[in-house]
Design an enzyme around this catalytic site. Structure first.
Site, PDB file in Angstrom:
ATOM      1  N   GLU A   1       0.808  -1.215   0.000  1.00  0.00           N
ATOM      2  CA  GLU A   1       0.000   0.000   0.000  1.00  0.00           C
ATOM      3  C   GLU A   1       0.844   1.269   0.000  1.00  0.00           C
ATOM      4  OE1 GLU A   1      -3.258   1.958   3.055  1.00  0.00           O
ATOM      5  OE2 GLU A   1      -3.222  -0.215   2.797  1.00  0.00           O
ATOM      6  N   ASP A   2       1.972   1.249   0.702  1.00  0.00           N
ATOM      7  CA  ASP A   2       2.701   2.490   0.963  1.00  0.00           C
ATOM      8  C   ASP A   2       4.049   2.638   0.273  1.00  0.00           C
ATOM      9  OD1 ASP A   2       0.642   3.268   2.615  1.00  0.00           O
ATOM     10  OD2 ASP A   2       1.616   2.598   4.455  1.00  0.00           O
TER      11      ASP A   2
END
Length: 217
Positions: free
Chosen positions: A78-79
């Protein structure tokens, strides 16, 4: 404090023979550190959060190395630009990748919209490992709100009350062998949640009183 926690965690993984988990930890220490712009609102390395969540699962007796690995990697896709589910699968296997994929929020989806968040949690709740990871994540995030903005505190409190408390209940029914952990999440978070809500109710009451005084002045 955070440094000693990481060392203790590494020692625990070493004793257990969790070599792949150590590999995952080293990867996240390299990728999700302050030097690369990944820090928490308390100023620490972001990977401290990953260690704390995985350690919590170890502390309650989770023995499945894949779950611990996925917990360490739960924010990576996600990051971190360039890390993909396929990459995770190649390094740690399809089971780990599936759990990471389940807890990864997808681009273009607004998770502040209740229905989207609800569907996201419903999908997670069907998998025991992903359910444990998301629960550990929420416990730690909620327990480290001290240095967060007032707006974030209230947003987390309302979101947790409406969506995560029911999520914990669903997980207790779906995965009874881990029911104690999901119940612990509820009892750990709720007192802090109520405190945040009460604090903001008092602030709003004071603001209303000031507004009334200003109108009558």
């Amino acid at each position: 404090m955070a440094g000693s926690r990481v060392l203790f965690f590494e020692h625990t993984l070493s004793i257990k023979g969790f070599d792949k988990a150590l590999e995952a930890l080293d990867w996240m220490k390299e990728e999700m550190c302050k030097e690369k712009g990944f820090s928490r609102h308390d100023g620490g390395d972001y990977y401290d959060h990953l260690v704390a969540t995985a350690q919590d699962l170890l502390d309650v007796g989770i023995k499945d190395e894949d779950i611990i690995i996925a917990c360490l990697l739960h924010d990576s896709v996600e990051d971190v630009e360039g890390i993909t589910v396929k990459m995770v699968a190649g390094r740690f296997g399809e089971n780990v990748a599936h759990m990471v994929d389940l807890v990864t929020k997808k681009p273009g989806v607004d998770y502040k919209v209740g229905d989207n968040l609800k569907r996201y949690l419903e999908a997670i709740s069907k998998h025991p490992g992903a359910s444990l990871i998301k629960t550990a994540d929420r416990i730690h995030n909620f327990g480290t709100l001290k240095n967060a903005t007032p707006e974030k505190k209230l947003r987390q409190a309302l979101e947790t009350e409406k969506y995560f408390i029911p999520f914990f209940k669903t997980c207790r029914g779906a995965h009874p062998r881990y029911a104690k952990y999901f119940f612990r999440a509820k009892t750990t978070i709720e007192p802090h949640l109520w405190e945040i809500k009460e604090h903001y109710e008092e602030i709003e009451q004071l603001r209303d009183q000031l507004r009334k005084q200003e109108r009558t002045a």
